[in-house]
Design a protein around this motif. Structure first.
Motif, PDB file in Angstrom:
ATOM      1  N   THR A  70       0.811  -1.208   0.000  1.00  0.00           N
ATOM      2  CA  THR A  70       0.000   0.000   0.000  1.00  0.00           C
ATOM      3  C   THR A  70       0.850   1.266   0.000  1.00  0.00           C
ATOM      4  N   GLN A  71       0.317   2.279  -0.683  1.00  0.00           N
ATOM      5  CA  GLN A  71       0.917   3.594  -0.752  1.00  0.00           C
ATOM      6  C   GLN A  71      -0.052   4.603  -0.148  1.00  0.00           C
ATOM      7  N   GLN A  72       0.457   5.763   0.218  1.00  0.00           N
ATOM      8  CA  GLN A  72      -0.401   6.772   0.839  1.00  0.00           C
ATOM      9  C   GLN A  72      -1.520   7.209  -0.097  1.00  0.00           C
ATOM     10  N   GLU A  73      -1.256   7.217  -1.389  1.00  0.00           N
ATOM     11  CA  GLU A  73      -2.305   7.629  -2.335  1.00  0.00           C
ATOM     12  C   GLU A  73      -3.421   6.595  -2.455  1.00  0.00           C
ATOM     13  N   ASP A  74      -3.241   5.431  -1.823  1.00  0.00           N
ATOM     14  CA  ASP A  74      -4.322   4.433  -1.813  1.00  0.00           C
ATOM     15  C   ASP A  74      -5.376   4.770  -0.766  1.00  0.00           C
ATOM     16  N   SER A  75      -5.107   5.737   0.091  1.00  0.00           N
ATOM     17  CA  SER A  75      -6.069   6.118   1.128  1.00  0.00           C
ATOM     18  C   SER A  75      -7.342   6.630   0.469  1.00  0.00           C
ATOM     19  N   ALA A  76      -8.446   5.997   0.792  1.00  0.00           N
ATOM     20  CA  ALA A  76      -9.727   6.323   0.166  1.00  0.00           C
ATOM     21  C   ALA A  76     -10.804   5.461   0.805  1.00  0.00           C
ATOM     22  N   VAL A  77     -12.033   5.689   0.360  1.00  0.00           N
ATOM     23  CA  VAL A  77     -13.127   4.785   0.711  1.00  0.00           C
ATOM     24  C   VAL A  77     -13.290   3.808  -0.443  1.00  0.00           C
ATOM     25  N   TYR A  78     -13.319   2.552  -0.122  1.00  0.00           N
ATOM     26  CA  TYR A  78     -13.523   1.520  -1.144  1.00  0.00           C
ATOM     27  C   TYR A  78     -14.958   1.013  -1.002  1.00  0.00           C
ATOM     28  N   LEU A  79     -15.736   1.273  -2.033  1.00  0.00           N
ATOM     29  CA  LEU A  79     -17.166   0.954  -2.020  1.00  0.00           C
ATOM     30  C   LEU A  79     -17.446  -0.260  -2.887  1.00  0.00           C
ATOM     31  N   CYS A  80     -18.233  -1.146  -2.346  1.00  0.00           N
ATOM     32  CA  CYS A  80     -18.687  -2.312  -3.089  1.00  0.00           C
ATOM     33  C   CYS A  80     -20.177  -2.132  -3.367  1.00  0.00           C
ATOM     34  N   ALA A  81     -20.622  -2.609  -4.500  1.00  0.00           N
ATOM     35  CA  ALA A  81     -22.036  -2.535  -4.858  1.00  0.00           C
ATOM     36  C   ALA A  81     -22.440  -3.821  -5.549  1.00  0.00           C
ATOM     37  N   SER A  82     -23.734  -4.119  -5.511  1.00  0.00           N
ATOM     38  CA  SER A  82     -24.216  -5.284  -6.231  1.00  0.00           C
ATOM     39  C   SER A  82     -25.560  -4.977  -6.866  1.00  0.00           C
ATOM     40  N   SER A  83     -25.887  -5.745  -7.881  1.00  0.00           N
ATOM     41  CA  SER A  83     -27.184  -5.617  -8.529  1.00  0.00           C
ATOM     42  C   SER A  83     -27.667  -6.988  -8.946  1.00  0.00           C
ATOM     43  N   PHE A  84     -28.968  -7.076  -9.230  1.00  0.00           N
ATOM     44  CA  PHE A  84     -29.574  -8.361  -9.538  1.00  0.00           C
ATOM     45  C   PHE A  84     -28.976  -8.958 -10.791  1.00  0.00           C
ATOM     46  N   SER A  85     -28.733  -8.106 -11.786  1.00  0.00           N
ATOM     47  CA  SER A  85     -28.103  -8.585 -13.000  1.00  0.00           C
ATOM     48  C   SER A  85     -27.182  -7.512 -13.512  1.00  0.00           C
ATOM     49  N   GLY A  86     -26.429  -7.851 -14.526  1.00  0.00           N
ATOM     50  CA  GLY A  86     -25.480  -6.885 -15.069  1.00  0.00           C
ATOM     51  C   GLY A  86     -26.055  -6.096 -16.213  1.00  0.00           C
ATOM     52  N   THR A  87     -27.372  -6.210 -16.417  1.00  0.00           N
ATOM     53  CA  THR A  87     -27.956  -5.512 -17.552  1.00  0.00           C
ATOM     54  C   THR A  87     -28.795  -4.352 -17.074  1.00  0.00           C
ATOM     55  N   ALA A  88     -28.666  -3.266 -17.746  1.00  0.00           N
ATOM     56  CA  ALA A  88     -29.469  -2.096 -17.411  1.00  0.00           C
ATOM     57  C   ALA A  88     -30.708  -2.090 -18.289  1.00  0.00           C
TER      58      ALA A  88
ATOM     59  N   PHE B 268     -25.261  -0.037  -2.865  1.00  0.00           N
ATOM     60  CA  PHE B 268     -23.915   0.138  -2.337  1.00  0.00           C
ATOM     61  C   PHE B 268     -23.830  -0.290  -0.879  1.00  0.00           C
ATOM     62  N   GLY B 269     -22.650  -0.743  -0.495  1.00  0.00           N
ATOM     63  CA  GLY B 269     -22.349  -0.943   0.907  1.00  0.00           C
ATOM     64  C   GLY B 269     -21.922   0.362   1.543  1.00  0.00           C
ATOM     65  N   GLU B 270     -21.574   0.291   2.829  1.00  0.00           N
ATOM     66  CA  GLU B 270     -21.185   1.497   3.553  1.00  0.00           C
ATOM     67  C   GLU B 270     -19.735   1.894   3.282  1.00  0.00           C
ATOM     68  N   GLY B 271     -18.983   1.003   2.681  1.00  0.00           N
ATOM     69  CA  GLY B 271     -17.605   1.309   2.332  1.00  0.00           C
ATOM     70  C   GLY B 271     -16.602   0.855   3.374  1.00  0.00           C
ATOM     71  N   SER B 272     -15.395   0.653   2.909  1.00  0.00           N
ATOM     72  CA  SER B 272     -14.257   0.395   3.794  1.00  0.00           C
ATOM     73  C   SER B 272     -13.337   1.607   3.702  1.00  0.00           C
ATOM     74  N   TRP B 273     -13.142   2.275   4.852  1.00  0.00           N
ATOM     75  CA  TRP B 273     -12.351   3.504   4.880  1.00  0.00           C
ATOM     76  C   TRP B 273     -10.906   3.129   5.152  1.00  0.00           C
ATOM     77  N   LEU B 274     -10.062   3.271   4.146  1.00  0.00           N
ATOM     78  CA  LEU B 274      -8.663   2.874   4.254  1.00  0.00           C
ATOM     79  C   LEU B 274      -7.774   4.095   4.416  1.00  0.00           C
ATOM     80  N   THR B 275      -6.931   4.042   5.427  1.00  0.00           N
ATOM     81  CA  THR B 275      -5.934   5.096   5.641  1.00  0.00           C
ATOM     82  C   THR B 275      -4.565   4.447   5.655  1.00  0.00           C
ATOM     83  N   VAL B 276      -3.685   4.919   4.801  1.00  0.00           N
ATOM     84  CA  VAL B 276      -2.313   4.405   4.741  1.00  0.00           C
ATOM     85  C   VAL B 276      -1.392   5.458   5.333  1.00  0.00           C
ATOM     86  N   VAL B 277      -0.690   5.068   6.399  1.00  0.00           N
ATOM     87  CA  VAL B 277       0.163   6.050   7.096  1.00  0.00           C
ATOM     88  C   VAL B 277       1.649   5.711   6.905  1.00  0.00           C
TER      89      VAL B 277
END
Lengths: 114, 117
Positions: free
Chosen positions: B82-100, B108-117
């Motif tokens: 990991t690098q400091q520029e990787d610090s961010a919120v990583y959001l995962c999302a899902s849908s019933f199918s891949g077609t719009a 969306f989920g609530e996210g994983s808040w990553l901090t690289v120090v």
């Protein structure tokens, strides 16, 4: 030029005001348009979804799409402090065969002041 | 589950360490997405899984990033060295199918808040 442009704000309005949030896009192939609301430290939640030019209403929210101008808007009537959040526009380009591109704007931060 | 579940919700790691972020999509959803959101930036697409098809990895920013989805359900996003520029919120999302086009909703989920120090 980015594919989707959205003014990041911040936008501050008094309670009860009508709010207008906008996005422009450059790719005329975008077919579906959405607005998401994201509260602080939460994931985005879908507010509105539309695929045709014109208006779509849902309670105090109206989504407007103008495909000829490549411009979409979200209007919030009688804004409430609970509407304070970041609003993201999103667009889908469906290329068939199960493949599609979902692109988000950067989001506009809205504050509704009591 | 009731919604998209992500863990950890917060992660502080030292530069150079590897991290794993987990996403448990809504039951029955075949499409799963990872996005990254940095401060003041929009949602940046990382990777997309649809059923048993080969994933769309076109958004992964470097070869330090990888993701897998086991059994068509849970997904893990791994960031190596990991690098400091990787610090961010990583959001995962899902849908019933891949077609719009059917009013398909992406959750969306609530996210994983990553901090690289």
């Amino acid at each position: 030029q980015k594919e989707v442009e959205q003014d990041p704000g911040p936008l501050s309005v008094p309670e009860g005001a009508i709010v207008s949030l906008n996005c422009t896009y450059s790719n005329s192939a975008f077919q579906y348009f959405m607005w998401y609301r994201q509260y602080s430290r939460k994931g985005p939640e879908l507010l509105m979804y539309t695929y045709s030019s014109g208006n779509k209403e849902d309670g105090r929210f109206t989504a407007q799409v103008d495909k000829s101008s490549k411009y979409i808007s979200l209007f919030i009537r009688d804004s409430q402090p609970s509407d304070s959040a970041t609003y993201l526009c999103a667009m889908i380009l469906y290329s068939g065969a199960g493949s599609y591109q979902l692109t988000f704007g950067k989001g506009t931060k809205l504050s509704v002041i009591p | 589950g009731a919604g998209v579940s992500q863990s950890p919700s917060n992660k502080v790691t030292e530069k150079g360490k590897d991290v794993e972020l987990r996403c448990d999509p809504i039951s029955g959803h075949t499409a799963l997405y990872w996005y990254r959101q940095s401060l003041g930036q929009g949602l940046e697409f990382l990777i997309y899984f649809q059923g048993n098809s080969a994933p769309d990895k076109s958004g992964l920013p470097s070869d330090r990033f990888s993701a897998e989805r086991t059994g068509g359900s849970v997904s893990t996003l791994t960031i190596q060295r990991t690098q400091q520029e990787d610090s961010a919120v990583y959001l995962c999302a899902s849908s019933f199918s891949g077609t719009a086009g059917s009013g398909n909703t992406i959750y969306f989920g609530e996210g994983s808040w990553l901090t690289v120090v």
